[in-house]
Write a protein that holds these residues in place. Structure first.
Motif, PDB file in Angstrom:
ATOM      1  N   LEU A 172       0.788  -1.057  -0.030  1.00  0.00           N
ATOM      2  CA  LEU A 172       0.114  -0.093   0.022  1.00  0.00           C
ATOM      3  C   LEU A 172       0.659   1.185   0.052  1.00  0.00           C
ATOM      4  O   LEU A 172       1.794   1.340   0.870  1.00  0.00           O
ATOM      5  N   ASP A 173       0.583   2.205  -0.714  1.00  0.00           N
ATOM      6  CA  ASP A 173       1.188   3.398  -0.869  1.00  0.00           C
ATOM      7  C   ASP A 173       0.943   4.469   0.181  1.00  0.00           C
ATOM      8  O   ASP A 173      -0.034   4.001   0.914  1.00  0.00           O
ATOM      9  N   GLY A 174       1.480   5.577   0.511  1.00  0.00           N
ATOM     10  CA  GLY A 174       1.038   6.386   1.679  1.00  0.00           C
ATOM     11  C   GLY A 174      -0.441   6.764   1.630  1.00  0.00           C
ATOM     12  O   GLY A 174      -0.812   7.231   2.630  1.00  0.00           O
ATOM     13  N   GLU A 175      -0.994   6.793   0.330  1.00  0.00           N
ATOM     14  CA  GLU A 175      -2.530   7.099   0.513  1.00  0.00           C
ATOM     15  C   GLU A 175      -3.301   5.951   0.574  1.00  0.00           C
ATOM     16  O   GLU A 175      -4.527   5.933   0.425  1.00  0.00           O
ATOM     17  N   GLY A 176      -2.957   4.701   0.696  1.00  0.00           N
ATOM     18  CA  GLY A 176      -3.492   3.400   0.897  1.00  0.00           C
ATOM     19  C   GLY A 176      -3.897   2.688  -0.456  1.00  0.00           C
ATOM     20  O   GLY A 176      -5.032   2.014  -0.268  1.00  0.00           O
ATOM     21  N   ASN A 177      -3.373   3.135  -1.557  1.00  0.00           N
ATOM     22  CA  ASN A 177      -3.657   2.578  -2.645  1.00  0.00           C
ATOM     23  C   ASN A 177      -2.842   1.311  -2.904  1.00  0.00           C
ATOM     24  O   ASN A 177      -1.524   1.494  -2.587  1.00  0.00           O
ATOM     25  N   GLU A 178      -3.291   0.338  -3.417  1.00  0.00           N
ATOM     26  CA  GLU A 178      -2.418  -1.019  -3.543  1.00  0.00           C
ATOM     27  C   GLU A 178      -1.549  -0.763  -4.875  1.00  0.00           C
ATOM     28  O   GLU A 178      -1.694  -0.340  -5.954  1.00  0.00           O
ATOM     29  N   PHE A 179      -0.439  -1.192  -4.572  1.00  0.00           N
ATOM     30  CA  PHE A 179       0.582  -1.425  -6.016  1.00  0.00           C
ATOM     31  C   PHE A 179       1.318  -2.642  -5.770  1.00  0.00           C
ATOM     32  O   PHE A 179       1.414  -3.333  -4.561  1.00  0.00           O
ATOM     33  N   ALA A 193      10.885  -7.398  -6.322  1.00  0.00           N
ATOM     34  CA  ALA A 193      12.346  -6.874  -5.974  1.00  0.00           C
ATOM     35  C   ALA A 193      13.397  -7.335  -7.024  1.00  0.00           C
ATOM     36  O   ALA A 193      14.474  -6.714  -6.731  1.00  0.00           O
ATOM     37  N   ALA A 194      13.360  -8.277  -7.763  1.00  0.00           N
ATOM     38  CA  ALA A 194      14.127  -8.745  -8.633  1.00  0.00           C
ATOM     39  C   ALA A 194      14.677  -7.729  -9.521  1.00  0.00           C
ATOM     40  O   ALA A 194      15.705  -7.600 -10.149  1.00  0.00           O
ATOM     41  N   THR A 195      13.579  -7.144 -10.144  1.00  0.00           N
ATOM     42  CA  THR A 195      13.717  -6.142 -11.271  1.00  0.00           C
ATOM     43  C   THR A 195      13.606  -4.814 -10.687  1.00  0.00           C
ATOM     44  O   THR A 195      13.755  -3.749 -11.552  1.00  0.00           O
ATOM     45  N   ASN A 196      13.136  -4.666  -9.569  1.00  0.00           N
ATOM     46  CA  ASN A 196      12.863  -3.237  -8.712  1.00  0.00           C
ATOM     47  C   ASN A 196      11.600  -2.272  -9.637  1.00  0.00           C
ATOM     48  O   ASN A 196      11.648  -1.418  -9.424  1.00  0.00           O
ATOM     49  N   ALA A 197      10.950  -3.077 -10.345  1.00  0.00           N
ATOM     50  CA  ALA A 197       9.790  -2.570 -10.921  1.00  0.00           C
ATOM     51  C   ALA A 197       8.666  -2.616 -10.073  1.00  0.00           C
ATOM     52  O   ALA A 197       8.370  -3.605  -9.171  1.00  0.00           O
ATOM     53  N   SER A 198       7.725  -1.534 -10.090  1.00  0.00           N
ATOM     54  CA  SER A 198       6.543  -1.281  -9.453  1.00  0.00           C
ATOM     55  C   SER A 198       5.386  -0.823 -10.238  1.00  0.00           C
ATOM     56  O   SER A 198       5.676  -0.211 -11.172  1.00  0.00           O
ATOM     57  N   THR A 199       4.294  -1.121  -9.938  1.00  0.00           N
ATOM     58  CA  THR A 199       3.047  -0.657 -10.839  1.00  0.00           C
ATOM     59  C   THR A 199       1.962  -0.886  -9.967  1.00  0.00           C
ATOM     60  O   THR A 199       1.798  -1.424  -8.987  1.00  0.00           O
ATOM     61  N   TYR A 200       0.963  -0.082 -10.425  1.00  0.00           N
ATOM     62  CA  TYR A 200      -0.410   0.012  -9.652  1.00  0.00           C
ATOM     63  C   TYR A 200      -1.248  -0.926 -10.489  1.00  0.00           C
ATOM     64  O   TYR A 200      -2.511  -1.199  -9.891  1.00  0.00           O
ATOM     65  N   GLU A 201      -0.985  -1.388 -11.422  1.00  0.00           N
ATOM     66  CA  GLU A 201      -1.742  -2.309 -12.244  1.00  0.00           C
ATOM     67  C   GLU A 201      -1.224  -4.019 -11.857  1.00  0.00           C
ATOM     68  O   GLU A 201      -0.060  -3.675 -11.984  1.00  0.00           O
ATOM     69  N   HIS A 202      -2.063  -4.814 -12.045  1.00  0.00           N
ATOM     70  CA  HIS A 202      -1.797  -6.027 -11.363  1.00  0.00           C
ATOM     71  C   HIS A 202      -0.764  -6.484 -12.558  1.00  0.00           C
ATOM     72  O   HIS A 202      -1.088  -6.349 -13.732  1.00  0.00           O
ATOM     73  N   PRO A 203       0.502  -7.376 -12.217  1.00  0.00           N
ATOM     74  CA  PRO A 203       1.304  -7.651 -13.354  1.00  0.00           C
ATOM     75  C   PRO A 203       0.757  -8.466 -14.668  1.00  0.00           C
ATOM     76  O   PRO A 203       1.342  -8.622 -15.443  1.00  0.00           O
ATOM     77  N   MET A 204      -0.418  -9.129 -14.222  1.00  0.00           N
ATOM     78  CA  MET A 204      -0.995 -10.018 -15.272  1.00  0.00           C
ATOM     79  C   MET A 204      -2.129  -9.442 -15.924  1.00  0.00           C
ATOM     80  O   MET A 204      -2.640  -9.915 -17.085  1.00  0.00           O
ATOM     81  N   ASP A 205      -2.381  -8.263 -15.730  1.00  0.00           N
ATOM     82  CA  ASP A 205      -3.470  -7.413 -16.306  1.00  0.00           C
ATOM     83  C   ASP A 205      -3.301  -7.300 -17.978  1.00  0.00           C
ATOM     84  O   ASP A 205      -4.351  -7.750 -18.642  1.00  0.00           O
ATOM     85  N   GLU A 206      -2.178  -7.088 -18.673  1.00  0.00           N
ATOM     86  CA  GLU A 206      -2.055  -6.839 -19.935  1.00  0.00           C
ATOM     87  C   GLU A 206      -2.168  -8.229 -20.587  1.00  0.00           C
ATOM     88  O   GLU A 206      -2.728  -8.425 -21.710  1.00  0.00           O
TER      89      GLU A 206
END
Length: 82
Positions: A29-36, A40-53
């Motif tokens: 959860l970010d500072g505003e309570g939004n899920e992301f 850790a292996a790629t240092n990637a972060s996204t607010y979209e589920h990694p499988m959405d696309e």
């Protein structure tokens, strides 16, 4: 996705909504309570589920196949009606 027109494809949305995270991804959860999501292996972060696309692409493919099948049926009907 149109729930009426694509009623036969709703299962894809259900799969997407219940998809587990791929290996290496964690949810936070970010500072505003939004899920992301964070990898850790790629240092990637996204607010979209990694499988959405993946599921969007699968939906587009199935929708295209459905449209092609409808067109083929219409062509066959037109050819048979002559």
């Amino acid at each position: 996705m149109d729930v009426v027109e694509d009623a036969d494809l709703i299962h894809i949305a259900e799969w997407a909504l219940t998809a587990p995270l791929p290996e290496g991804w964690t949810v936070h959860l970010d500072g505003e309570g939004n899920e992301f999501f964070y990898n850790a292996a790629t240092n990637a972060s996204t607010y979209e589920h990694p499988m959405d696309e993946h599921y969007r692409a699968y939906y587009r493919k199935m929708k295209e196949q459905k449209q092609l099948a409808k067109m083929a049926e219409a062509q066959q009907a037109a050819a048979g009606g002559k």
